[in-house]
Design an enzyme around this catalytic site. Structure first.
Site, PDB file in Angstrom:
ATOM      1  N   HIS A  72       0.834  -1.217   0.000  1.00 32.36           N
ATOM      2  CA  HIS A  72       0.000   0.000   0.000  1.00 32.36           C
ATOM      3  C   HIS A  72       0.864   1.261   0.000  1.00 32.36           C
ATOM      4  CE1 HIS A  72      -3.875  -2.109   0.897  1.00 32.36           C
ATOM      5  NE2 HIS A  72      -3.070  -2.980   1.482  1.00 32.36           N
ATOM      6  N   ASN A 145     -10.289  -2.912   2.581  1.00 29.11           N
ATOM      7  CA  ASN A 145      -9.972  -2.960   1.148  1.00 29.11           C
ATOM      8  C   ASN A 145     -11.254  -2.779   0.344  1.00 29.11           C
ATOM      9  OD1 ASN A 145      -7.215  -3.359   1.298  1.00 29.11           O
ATOM     10  ND2 ASN A 145      -7.295  -5.564   0.989  1.00 29.11           N
ATOM     11  N   HIS A 336      -3.831   0.863  11.849  1.00 31.40           N
ATOM     12  CA  HIS A 336      -3.597  -0.404  12.534  1.00 31.40           C
ATOM     13  C   HIS A 336      -4.953  -1.035  12.895  1.00 31.40           C
ATOM     14  CE1 HIS A 336      -2.167  -3.512  14.981  1.00 31.40           C
ATOM     15  NE2 HIS A 336      -1.605  -2.846  15.972  1.00 31.40           N
TER      16      HIS A 336
HETATM   17 FE1  HDD Z   1      -2.470  -4.854   5.477  1.00 29.02          FE
HETATM   18  C1  HDD Z   1      -1.052  -1.808   5.135  1.00 29.02           C
HETATM   19  C2  HDD Z   1      -5.481  -3.606   4.374  1.00 29.02           C
HETATM   20  C3  HDD Z   1      -3.786  -8.025   5.420  1.00 29.02           C
HETATM   21  C4  HDD Z   1       0.345  -6.017   6.888  1.00 29.02           C
HETATM   22  N1  HDD Z   1      -3.134  -3.063   4.865  1.00 29.02           N
HETATM   23  C5  HDD Z   1      -2.391  -1.916   4.793  1.00 29.02           C
HETATM   24  C6  HDD Z   1      -3.206  -0.847   4.319  1.00 29.02           C
HETATM   25  C7  HDD Z   1      -4.456  -1.350   4.088  1.00 29.02           C
HETATM   26  C8  HDD Z   1      -4.408  -2.743   4.450  1.00 29.02           C
HETATM   27  C9  HDD Z   1      -5.654  -0.601   3.569  1.00 29.02           C
HETATM   28  C10 HDD Z   1      -2.721   0.571   4.062  1.00 29.02           C
HETATM   29  C11 HDD Z   1      -2.944   1.442   5.249  1.00 29.02           C
HETATM   30  C12 HDD Z   1      -2.506   2.849   4.930  1.00 29.02           C
HETATM   31  O1  HDD Z   1      -3.143   3.454   4.067  1.00 29.02           O
HETATM   32  O2  HDD Z   1      -1.536   3.278   5.528  1.00 29.02           O
HETATM   33  N2  HDD Z   1      -4.251  -5.653   4.937  1.00 29.02           N
HETATM   34  C13 HDD Z   1      -5.386  -4.958   4.606  1.00 29.02           C
HETATM   35  C14 HDD Z   1      -6.498  -5.874   4.523  1.00 29.02           C
HETATM   36  C15 HDD Z   1      -6.016  -7.114   4.801  1.00 29.02           C
HETATM   37  C16 HDD Z   1      -4.612  -6.976   5.078  1.00 29.02           C
HETATM   38  C17 HDD Z   1      -7.930  -5.475   4.203  1.00 29.02           C
HETATM   39  C18 HDD Z   1      -6.731  -8.420   4.869  1.00 29.02           C
HETATM   40  C19 HDD Z   1      -7.928  -8.553   5.235  1.00 29.02           C
HETATM   41  N3  HDD Z   1      -1.830  -6.683   6.016  1.00 29.02           N
HETATM   42  C20 HDD Z   1      -2.528  -7.860   5.962  1.00 29.02           C
HETATM   43  C21 HDD Z   1      -1.761  -8.924   6.568  1.00 29.02           C
HETATM   44  C22 HDD Z   1      -0.595  -8.354   7.011  1.00 29.02           C
HETATM   45  C23 HDD Z   1      -0.656  -6.948   6.640  1.00 29.02           C
HETATM   46  C24 HDD Z   1      -2.202 -10.355   6.701  1.00 29.02           C
HETATM   47  C25 HDD Z   1       0.583  -8.958   7.721  1.00 29.02           C
HETATM   48  C26 HDD Z   1       0.592 -10.070   8.350  1.00 29.02           C
HETATM   49  N4  HDD Z   1      -0.644  -4.067   5.873  1.00 29.02           N
HETATM   50  C27 HDD Z   1       0.347  -4.721   6.511  1.00 29.02           C
HETATM   51  C28 HDD Z   1       1.521  -3.840   6.847  1.00 29.02           C
HETATM   52  C29 HDD Z   1       1.060  -2.457   6.286  1.00 29.02           C
HETATM   53  C30 HDD Z   1      -0.294  -2.780   5.701  1.00 29.02           C
HETATM   54  C31 HDD Z   1       2.838  -4.347   6.400  1.00 29.02           C
HETATM   55  C32 HDD Z   1       2.009  -1.734   5.345  1.00 29.02           C
HETATM   56  C33 HDD Z   1       2.021  -0.318   5.787  1.00 29.02           C
HETATM   57  C34 HDD Z   1       1.320  -0.313   7.028  1.00 29.02           C
HETATM   58  O3  HDD Z   1       0.874  -1.561   7.336  1.00 29.02           O
HETATM   59  O4  HDD Z   1       1.131   0.650   7.733  1.00 29.02           O
HETATM   60  O5  HDD Z   1       1.728  -3.803   8.219  1.00 29.02           O
END
Ligand code: HDD
Length: 713
Positions: A72, A145, A336
């Site tokens: 993202h 999402n 978060h």
């Molecule tokens: Fe995630 C970012 C949505 C599964 C780890 N995620 C991130 C963002 C969105 C989502 C919208 C961007 C937030 C922003 O605008 O800063 N993610 C989802 C959805 C998931 C999902 C709807 C499943 C239902 N994500 C998911 C899993 C993991 C992560 C299973 C890790 C085990 N996601 C992250 C992250 C991020 C992230 C690496 C990258 C930047 C951040 O968090 O702040 O931690």
């Protein structure tokens, strides 16, 4: 608090800096006399180390970048508010959902998932839809999402999924694209991804606008009321402008013409007062119904069909202010799923459980310090007091001798809150189990809902899925990978697999290859992970189709029409369509051979908004050629032909009246069309109200997809 809606803006205003009418200074506040020349030993001599102004400026510049988000990375944000339209105190004690008309400030960040920060908006991808509610009880983040399911069931597979979809590690290609070997190799071995694959191969993955996307919390969460009673909940955002996509060829061309297409669209809508709006809906599932369905509520690859549990609207969100500064707000915001408030709680969905670890962890490397909550955009409006101390870039100056609990020297402060005072307490769900590294058999149905999604699509939508899969797999070099995916697709819909196979020059395997008899982890000794297809109690669901979506109201609000003009254009015709569009809150842009003025038939002048060089059909929703525009004047360039050709190919409305209708009808490719659909609006009359109405009604259909050859037939 009165007008709590603006509370976050008041909070942010403390940090807003404005250089208007101010002296240029160093970071230490010393006024700068010369910002153009470094200090040198003689005018042609070497620079001097003592030049603190130069050193400070360059040092700061050298450190301006922070790591982009691991996923993202590319996003666009906006401020707004959430308003309760249907309070649900019987279901949740969450303070911000208690009263009719109650408003809570929000910041929303939309994003693509796979691409880097500088990649295109129009990649085929899921879109992030993350909302931070600045409630009076602390920040609540709904990190959603635009697709209601996910690729994988367990967070343990997330790094693998992302490694597979990101550019390949040896050559860093391709950018912001899933159409490559490693992604499809992984998918071909992960049958649980098939439901999400159907969604990302549909036009949901190439939205017309962030303003025209649904949002989904994906996981089942819990609501908890004041009596500590809980229900399960799924969250839905429903856009006021309907859910719409573009054509894949169009998406690729937009990426070249304007890779900021969605970013700009959101920004301009807000700047022009067309505030984007969504309704927030909930599907409520009583705790006793936990095991009632053919799918597991804890499985994030499943939806709860709206036919089984309807969506109840509880509020609306309006985005009404662009950020002051992209980096400070959109880039530094830290979401978060673990940021919850009393009245909302987690479930044991194993994907959600892993997310609860990942998000804080990632901010530490992205924002560099455990004090990221102090960054203005992340700062809670509710007071923050605890014994967390120090760390890089600490802003708060904590008073007093004590930084521990319990304490007597500080009078026991800050003290714990009783539940009646709003103290958070986790829902006391009973868990009595063995520790196992296993997946529940209730997660094994990998194809049932993929089928449900596919069967719910119109013929045109099915055809788009075939085309998307032919494109994606067509970019895959490994034939073995392609065939394995065909095997999985055949479990969803045999004809789909066959149609895709034709485009690939492959054969659908008689029985699916690798994963079917092995499951996710063949070596795993515990649990039966044989993929299955459960009988679905719902066979089709209109809510899953963008075209049949019952929430899509016919509107052309904020849609853009290209009005193609040359000297001699009928002023009456231009004004006729402009005024009619304005009434519908849509916009007309004048496209002419050159920028500057065009003379009209009455001797007046119209200013061009774009020239053919700076505009393109793919940046508009419809095209209109008014009477008096003489395309032959510019036909040589081929640009007009391309404009019309693309508009037709991308199934958009094309209108022309008076003499222009003859010219357009005679345009080479249009002359070949034997059967005009109602998206081609032509009349020999000039500037009639009837014509404008017909044109607008056609635009309300969004697209005339039936123009395309149907690949699923
Ligand atoms: Fe995630 C970012 C949505 C599964 C780890 N995620 C991130 C963002 C969105 C989502 C919208 C961007 C937030 C922003 O605008 O800063 N993610 C989802 C959805 C998931 C999902 C709807 C499943 C239902 N994500 C998911 C899993 C993991 C992560 C299973 C890790 C085990 N996601 C992250 C992250 C991020 C992230 C690496 C990258 C930047 C951040 O968090 O702040 O931690």
């Amino acid at each position: 608090m009165e007008n709590f809606q603006d509370e976050k803006q008041r909070d942010l205003s403390k940090n807003i800096s404005d250089g208007t009418d101010q002296f240029l200074t160093t970071d230490q506040g010393v006024k700068i006399n010369d910002d153009n020349n470094s200090l040198k030993a003689g005018e042609r001599g070497p620079s001097l180390l003592e030049d603190f102004i130069l050193r400070e400026k360059i040092t700061h510049f050298d450190h301006e970048r922070i790591p982009e988000r691991i996923v993202h990375a590319r996003g666009s944000g906006a401020h707004g508010y959430f308003e309760v339209t249907n309070p649900i105190p019987e279901l949740t004690k969450a303070g911000f959902l208690q009263e009719m008309g109650q408003k809570t400030p929000v910041f929303v960040r939309f994003s693509t998932v796979a691409g880097s920060k500088g990649s295109t908006d129009l990649a085929r991808d899921a879109r992030g839809f993350a909302v931070k509610f600045y409630t009076q009880e602390g920040n609540y983040d709904l990190v959603a999402n635009n697709i209601p399911v996910f690729f994988i069931q367990d967070a343990a597979k997330f790094p693998d999924l992302i490694h597979a979809v990101k550019p390949e590690p040896h050559n860093e290609m391709p950018q912001a694209a899933s159409a490559h070997d490693t992604f499809w190799d992984f998918i071909s071995l992960m049958p649980e991804s098939m439901h999400m694959i159907m969604w990302v191969m549909s036009d949901r993955a190439i939205p017309r606008s962030f303003r025209m996307m649904e949002g989904f919390g994906v996981h089942t969460f819990r609501l908890v009321n004041a009596k500590n009673e809980s229900v399960f909940v799924k969250f839905h955002w429903k856009p006021k402008l309907g859910t719409h996509g573009v054509a894949w060829d169009e998406a690729q061309k937009i990426s070249g013409k304007n890779s900021d297409f969605h970013k700009e669209d959101l920004w301009e809508a807000i700047e022009s007062g067309n505030f984007p709006e969504w309704e927030l809906g909930v599907q409520i599932i009583p705790t006793e119904d936990e095991h009632k369905y053919e799918f597991d509520l804890l499985d994030p690859t499943k939806i709860v069909p709206e036919e089984l549990v309807p969506v109840t609207i509880i509020g609306k969100m309006v985005l009404n202010k662009n950020p002051e500064n992209f980096f400070a707000e959109t880039e530094q915001i830290a979401f978060h799923p673990g940021h919850i408030v009393p009245g909302i709680d987690f479930t044991n969905d194993p994907l959600l459980q892993g997310r609860l670890f990942s998000y804080t962890d990632t901010q530490l490397s992205r924002l560099g310090s455990p004090n990221f909550h102090e960054i203005p955009i992340n700062r809670s409006i509710a007071p923050v007091h605890n014994n967390q101390r120090d760390g890089h870039m600490r802003q708060e100056i904590n008073k007093g001798q004590v930084s521990y609990h319990p304490n007597s020297l500080g009078g026991g402060c800050p003290y714990q809150a009783m539940i009646k005072d709003g103290g958070f307490s986790s829902f006391n769900e009973r868990v009595d189990a063995h520790k196992v590294r296993e997946r529940s058999e209730s997660f094994n149905d990998h194809f049932g809902q993929a089928k449900l999604f596919f069967n719910s699509q119109t013929d045109e939508e099915k055809s788009h899925i075939v085309k998307a899969l032919r494109f994606e797999l067509g970019k895959v070099k490994s034939s073995a990978v392609r065939v394995r995916v065909l095997g999985l697709l055949s479990q969803v819909d045999k004809k789909l697999a066959e149609k895709v196979a034709v485009g690939l020059g492959e054969k659908v395997p008689a029985s699916p290859e690798t994963p079917m008899n092995k499951g996710v982890s063949p070596e795993n000794e515990g649990g039966n992970q044989e993929p299955t297809t459960s009988k679905q109690s719902v066979k089709e669901s209109a809510a899953l189709s963008m075209i049949k979506n019952p929430t899509n109201s016919p509107t052309i609000e904020t849609r853009k029409v290209a009005v193609i003009c040359t000297n001699g254009v009928s002023e009456k015709a231009v004004n006729n369509i402009k005024n009619a569009l304005l009434k519908e809150k849509a916009q007309a842009s004048i496209i002419a051979p050159n920028l500057g003025s065009i003379s009209t038939d009455t001797g007046g002048a119209i200013t061009a908004d774009f020239s053919f060089l700076t505009a393109s059909s793919v940046l508009f929703d419809a095209i209109y050629v008014p009477h008096g525009s003489d395309l032959s004047e510019i036909a040589d360039s081929g640009e007009v032909q391309e404009f019309l050709n693309d508009a037709y190919k991308h199934c958009k409305v094309i209108g022309a009246d008076g003499e222009a209708s003859k010219i357009v009808s005679n345009a080479p490719f249009i002359a070949e069309i034997t059967n005009f659909d109602s998206g081609i609006v032509m009349t020999s009359e000039i500037a009639t109200a009837g014509f404008a109405k017909e044109f607008i009604n056609a635009m309300k259909m969004h697209r005339f997809w039936q123009r395309e050859p149907n690949l699923y037939n």
